[in-house]
Scaffold this active site. Structure first.
Site, PDB file in Angstrom:
ATOM      1  N   HIS A 253      70.749  99.869 -14.464  1.00 34.84           N
ATOM      2  CA  HIS A 253      69.809 100.155 -13.388  1.00 34.84           C
ATOM      3  C   HIS A 253      69.142  98.863 -12.952  1.00 34.84           C
ATOM      4  O   HIS A 253      68.900  97.976 -13.779  1.00 34.84           O
ATOM      5  CB  HIS A 253      68.759 101.170 -13.848  1.00 34.84           C
ATOM      6  CG  HIS A 253      68.011 101.811 -12.730  1.00 34.84           C
ATOM      7  ND1 HIS A 253      66.928 101.206 -12.117  1.00 34.84           N
ATOM      8  CD2 HIS A 253      68.187 103.003 -12.098  1.00 34.84           C
ATOM      9  CE1 HIS A 253      66.478 102.008 -11.164  1.00 34.84           C
ATOM     10  NE2 HIS A 253      67.219 103.094 -11.127  1.00 34.84           N
ATOM     11  N   ASP A 307      71.928 109.216 -13.613  1.00 37.60           N
ATOM     12  CA  ASP A 307      73.233 109.754 -13.239  1.00 37.60           C
ATOM     13  C   ASP A 307      74.087 110.143 -14.445  1.00 37.60           C
ATOM     14  O   ASP A 307      75.021 110.918 -14.311  1.00 37.60           O
ATOM     15  CB  ASP A 307      74.008 108.732 -12.400  1.00 37.60           C
ATOM     16  CG  ASP A 307      73.323 108.424 -11.090  1.00 37.60           C
ATOM     17  OD1 ASP A 307      72.870 109.364 -10.430  1.00 37.60           O
ATOM     18  OD2 ASP A 307      73.226 107.236 -10.725  1.00 37.60           O
TER      19      ASP A 307
END
Length: 371
Positions: A253, A307
């Site tokens: 991320h 996700d």
């Protein structure tokens, strides 16, 4: 002038909506920890919090729930359009066009949040119409007696969900509601800064979210789990994937340098909704990939993001995999519209610079003299 590709670490506005501590893996909506909201709150209450900046009273919450329920139906024109293209078009393209049609139909002078409520209420109806049309199933009319999350699952699966499924859906939507200045939120603000309408801003957000680097990673993470037959094959799978230059989908991320708090929360719900079901194998594979992946990549600050488990959760709740980005959009529209509303309080046209690296002073050659 300094070149900052991807506008990394460049702030374009002040906000009181969302705070992220990437080093410690913390996320707050309007100052409230995401862990507390996931444990004690619900979609409607957190939507109110994000739109209005405070937790609602019982009366305010009841009014918002009623307003959302009243706005769930879509026009016959939108319904006909979705039904015609559902089997052939990309779901995000359908959703983008349907929201644009909402803008054509809505000519009322109303506040931005009122329009945001309309869009938020109608998107699940559009998504369910896409999936049920593709499966040759009869469309399920929205049920105003059900909560936002319950009704969403009811329209998808044709039966009222149990408490576990509805809570899982509720939390999953909450976790996707906002995440500060991501690509799709930025796209919404660029459009809004020109003083365009909220429907155009949301269309821009959907368009940005369609990209696989933003809204499509959860389905790729799920495909990853499906490629491994059993947990004891995971280590070989992960090592082969990384050694051949491929990424572990759902890992890494831009902001978080530890495990995404949303992934931690969704992991628990993924375990619950897969327990004793055929999808339990996928959860066990995912858990093992997480373990091996962190062991290898964690030292570089690369951990599972939202996700990683969200695709497995949505799949277990009954959604087709290519609908996952539309579910993401159905929640993120709350954050998009709240950020637009906040930005317009002190609007400035967004117009960045580019550093020119081409030639200057070239001589123009007439076309009949060019080789």
């Amino acid at each position: 002038m300094e070149l900052r590709k991807g506008l990394e670490d460049i702030a374009i506005k002040e906000t009181s909506i969302t705070y992220i501590d990437g080093d410690l893996g913390r996320l707050y909506y309007r100052g409230y920890s995401i862990y507390d909201l996931a444990s004690f709150s619900n979609f409607e209450e957190v939507s109110y919090l994000i739109w209005y900046g405070k937790l609602p009273t019982q009366r305010e919450l009841a009014d918002l729930k009623s307003h959302l329920a009243e706005e769930r139906n879509v026009s016959e024109e939108i319904s006909t359009f979705v039904s015609k293209v559902a089997k052939t078009a990309n779901p995000m393209d359908i959703l983008r066009t349907a929201v644009s049609m909402m803008g054509l139909e809505d000519r009322r002078e109303e506040g931005l949040v009122t329009k945001a409520i309309k869009i938020t209420a109608k998107i699940p109806t559009i998504i369910s119409l896409i999936q049920r049309t593709r499966r040759d199933q009869k469309f399920i009319e929205p049920d105003p007696s059900l909560s936002h999350a319950e009704n969403f699952l009811y329209m998808i699966n044709g039966e009222k969900p149990d408490l576990n499924f509805s809570k899982t859906m509720d939390v999953a939507l909450m976790l996707h509601m906002d995440h500060e200045m991501n690509a799709s939120t930025m796209a919404c603000l660029v459009v809004a800064s020109t003083l365009s309408d909220i429907y155009s801003s949301v269309v821009a957000g959907i368009s940005a979210l369609k990209g696989p680097l933003h809204g499509g990673a959860n389905s790729e993470a799920l495909k990853q789990f499906m490629e491994v037959e059993s947990p004891d094959q995971v280590e070989k799978y992960v090592l082969n994937k990384l050694s051949t230059g491929h990424r572990l989908m759902g890992f890494g991320h831009r902001i978080y340098k530890t495990m995404d708090p949303r992934a931690k929360i969704l992991k628990d719900y993924a375990r619950e909704v897969t327990e004793g079901k055929p999808t339990e194998r996928l959860y066990k594979v995912a858990e093992k990939i997480e373990e091996i992946g962190i062991k290898i990549l964690g030292k570089r600050g690369i951990y599972p993001n939202v996700d990683f488990y969200s695709g497995l959760v949505f799949f277990s709740l009954g959604f087709d995999t290519d609908l996952f980005p539309t579910i993401f959009a159905s929640a993120r529209v709350v954050g998009w519209t709240a950020h637009v509303d906040e930005y317009l309080l002190d609007n400035k046209l967004i117009r960045p610079k580019a550093i020119y690296v081409g030639d200057l002073g070239k001589k123009y050659i007439p076309i009949d003299e060019r080789q």
